[in-house]
Design a protein around this motif. Structure first.
Motif, mmCIF file in Angstrom:
data_model
loop_
_atom_site.group_PDB
_atom_site.id
_atom_site.type_symbol
_atom_site.label_atom_id
_atom_site.label_comp_id
_atom_site.label_asym_id
_atom_site.label_seq_id
_atom_site.Cartn_x
_atom_site.Cartn_y
_atom_site.Cartn_z
ATOM 1 N N ASP A 115 58.134 19.367 -32.222
ATOM 2 C CA ASP A 115 57.069 20.364 -32.163
ATOM 3 C C ASP A 115 57.517 21.759 -32.576
ATOM 4 O O ASP A 115 56.754 22.720 -32.490
ATOM 5 N N GLY A 116 58.762 21.882 -33.012
ATOM 6 C CA GLY A 116 59.249 23.184 -33.460
ATOM 7 C C GLY A 116 60.047 23.951 -32.431
ATOM 8 O O GLY A 116 60.418 25.097 -32.675
ATOM 9 N N GLY A 117 60.325 23.333 -31.293
ATOM 10 C CA GLY A 117 61.169 23.962 -30.282
ATOM 11 C C GLY A 117 62.621 23.551 -30.441
ATOM 12 O O GLY A 117 63.046 23.090 -31.503
ATOM 13 N N LEU A 118 63.401 23.712 -29.392
ATOM 14 C CA LEU A 118 64.808 23.331 -29.397
ATOM 15 C C LEU A 118 65.128 22.533 -28.144
ATOM 16 O O LEU A 118 64.548 22.757 -27.074
ATOM 17 N N ARG A 119 66.062 21.599 -28.292
ATOM 18 C CA ARG A 119 66.616 20.910 -27.135
ATOM 19 C C ARG A 119 68.098 21.234 -27.061
ATOM 20 O O ARG A 119 68.816 21.142 -28.061
ATOM 21 N N ILE A 120 68.542 21.630 -25.875
ATOM 22 C CA ILE A 120 69.917 22.071 -25.661
ATOM 23 C C ILE A 120 70.561 21.135 -24.653
ATOM 24 O O ILE A 120 70.100 21.009 -23.519
ATOM 25 N N GLY A 121 71.624 20.452 -25.054
ATOM 26 C CA GLY A 121 72.300 19.519 -24.163
ATOM 27 C C GLY A 121 72.990 20.216 -23.011
ATOM 28 O O GLY A 121 73.429 21.370 -23.125
ATOM 29 N N ALA A 122 73.138 19.505 -21.907
ATOM 30 C CA ALA A 122 73.663 20.110 -20.681
ATOM 31 C C ALA A 122 75.128 20.515 -20.784
ATOM 32 O O ALA A 122 75.572 21.411 -20.073
ATOM 33 N N THR A 123 75.905 19.854 -21.659
ATOM 34 C CA THR A 123 77.321 20.212 -21.761
ATOM 35 C C THR A 123 77.614 21.158 -22.921
ATOM 36 O O THR A 123 78.782 21.438 -23.210
ATOM 37 N N VAL A 124 76.576 21.663 -23.566
ATOM 38 C CA VAL A 124 76.766 22.740 -24.549
ATOM 39 C C VAL A 124 77.401 23.928 -23.831
ATOM 40 O O VAL A 124 76.951 24.322 -22.749
ATOM 41 N N THR A 125 78.433 24.490 -24.394
ATOM 42 C CA THR A 125 79.054 25.640 -23.741
ATOM 43 C C THR A 125 78.212 26.897 -23.970
ATOM 44 O O THR A 125 77.432 26.979 -24.923
#
Length: 330
Positions: A64-74
């Motif tokens: 939909d044009g948003g972002l998903r950020i993984g939990a272990t991304v620093t």
């Protein structure tokens, strides 16, 4: 320090299973908060479950044009990501305002959401604290509280949430995704943190045994014109005494859309929805910005030594929105 076990999880379901098997387990990401609390005896886990190897370290565009950020991304990777910087600059700035470069290299997005308050009474096992020991009392109310809450507190706790990142996420309606033994779930950030009430030790609405897997940021065109400003007591890295994430869309001198989130004034990142309602559809002027801030801060209940935060936040709102208005006019 209490002796503890250590297990390294290699997949999400394995981590969830380890959590279910040991109620006194804690999840270990970067450890920048948890390990400190273990050293002082505030946290005494029976088992540490290392989640750094889980496949949750990516930042991806959503359909939909948003972002998903993984939990272990620093935190460092989050702040440097080109799409985060372009679409949600206030979030990138908020992350960079937090801690030092070395800590940001270790700290993870999931851990940042779950970090505990830095209230001196909470971090001192010799002191009473309702958040640490329910029913023990809150000495901060009568004691040292110059950096404590002015919004949403209670007679049981006046501590503030320390996250800079959380303030940026609150402004843009982030959603927390998690996994449990019963399957996946999600919570809007607005519902993720619970009001203090008479149970300050219960901080989030996540089910027991849940593992945060990531964050989802919905598309928000207004976020492209956004800023984060943090006020602290020294120039080097320190926790905020007040902060603001702001985004503004102005057309022909009228506020079309606005996002405001306050930091270091409540037990959770504080979305200033009253101020947003007051501003939307009205003039983009310093007088209107001040009136909106006053409407939001009318609910403030300052203690004897933290009333300065009311004036501080009012001035931050006026200054930030004025800057964003002038930028839009260029």
């Amino acid at each position: 320090m209490r002796e503890f076990g250590y297990r390294r999880a290699t997949d999400v379901q394995g981590a969830v299973a380890l959590l279910a098997a040991e109620p006194e387990a804690r999840l270990l990401g970067g450890g920048t908060n948890l390990v400190d609390l273990m050293k002082t005896g505030v946290e005494r886990p029976a088992l540490l479950i290392d989640v750094q190897d889980l496949p949750l370290d990516r930042i991806e565009a959503t359909h939909d044009g948003g972002l998903r950020i993984g939990a272990t991304v620093t935190n460092s990777a989050l702040a440097a990501d080109p799409e985060v910087r372009r679409r949600y600059p206030a979030l990138a700035q908020a992350v960079l305002a937090g801690a030092s470069g070395q800590l940001r290299n270790m700290a993870t997005v999931g851990g940042n959401l779950l970090q505990r308050t830095r209230c001196g009474y909470f971090t001192d096992p010799a002191a009473a604290c309702n958040k640490r020991v329910p029913g023990a009392g809150c000495p901060a109310i009568e004691g040292e509280h110059h950096n404590h809450a002015i919004l949403g507190a209670s007679g049981h706790c006046v501590a503030v949430h320390p996250s800079d990142m959380g303030v940026g996420l609150a402004a843009f309606d982030a959603v927390v995704e998690y996994e449990t033994a019963d399957g996946a779930g999600e919570l809007p950030l607005a519902e993720f943190y619970l009001p203090v009430g008479d149970t300050p030790h219960v901080e989030t609405a996540m089910p027991s045994g849940a593992l945060i897997t990531g964050l989802r940021l919905p598309p928000a065109p207004v976020a492209a014109v956004s800023r984060y400003r943090k006020v602290r007591e020294r120039a080097s890295y320190a926790f905020a005494i007040g902060s603001l994430a702001a985004a503004l869309d102005v057309r022909d001198g009228t506020v079309r859309e606005v996002r405001l989130a306050f930091g270091a004034v409540a037990s959770r990142p504080w979305r200033a929805r009253t101020a947003e309602r007051v501003l939307t559809g009205g003039p983009a002027s310093a007088e209107a910005f001040a009136a909106a801030a006053d409407a939001e801060l009318a609910a403030a209940e300052a203690l004897p030594h933290n009333g300065y935060k009311v004036t501080l936040m009012r001035n931050l709102v006026v200054a930030m929105l004025t800057e964003l208005t002038e930028e839009a006019a260029r």
